[in-house]
Design a protein around this motif. Sequence first.
Motif, mmCIF file in Angstrom:
data_model
loop_
_atom_site.group_PDB
_atom_site.id
_atom_site.type_symbol
_atom_site.label_atom_id
_atom_site.label_comp_id
_atom_site.label_asym_id
_atom_site.label_seq_id
_atom_site.Cartn_x
_atom_site.Cartn_y
_atom_site.Cartn_z
ATOM 1 N N GLY A 192 0.819 -1.214 0.000
ATOM 2 C CA GLY A 192 0.000 0.000 0.000
ATOM 3 C C GLY A 192 0.846 1.254 0.000
ATOM 4 N N ALA A 193 0.577 2.161 0.934
ATOM 5 C CA ALA A 193 1.279 3.447 1.006
ATOM 6 C C ALA A 193 2.763 3.265 1.326
ATOM 7 C CB ALA A 193 0.643 4.341 2.062
ATOM 8 N N TRP A 202 8.817 3.940 -1.708
ATOM 9 C CA TRP A 202 9.598 3.846 -0.472
ATOM 10 C C TRP A 202 10.207 2.478 -0.237
ATOM 11 C CZ3 TRP A 202 10.711 8.477 0.281
ATOM 12 C CH2 TRP A 202 9.784 9.491 0.021
#
Length: 126
Positions: free
Chosen positions: A32-33, A38
Amino acid sequence: MRELRWPLIVLLALSGLIRPVLSVAGVYDDLGAFGRPWAPLLVTLLLAIGWVAVAVLTRVHRPVLTLTLAGLGYGLAAIALNLVLHLFLESAEWIPAPGYVAILGWNALQGAVLGAVALGLRRLRR
């Protein structure tokens, strides 16, 4: 070249495949995020720290050359992985011809920089 630890160079090069294999396996997409961009950056950072740590802790004779060759080896392994993936995945993208040179050059440069960091850290430890 005899003083180089070729098994270590190969092991470091192959360890770099962790990042693209995680991508192909969809691990970054499942986060997900915390996934893209990242997670791949974090994995790259951890691999870089690992390479430097291995070069420092094992006291390789020529850390800059060792990690440059590991970077070059990773580039070759990544290209080979890409070619193999074309046999199994329709979604695999072809690397454009200039991309081969860029992959090899960029990864060799990254290895050289990490080798210079390892050399600097070794000198600080003395």
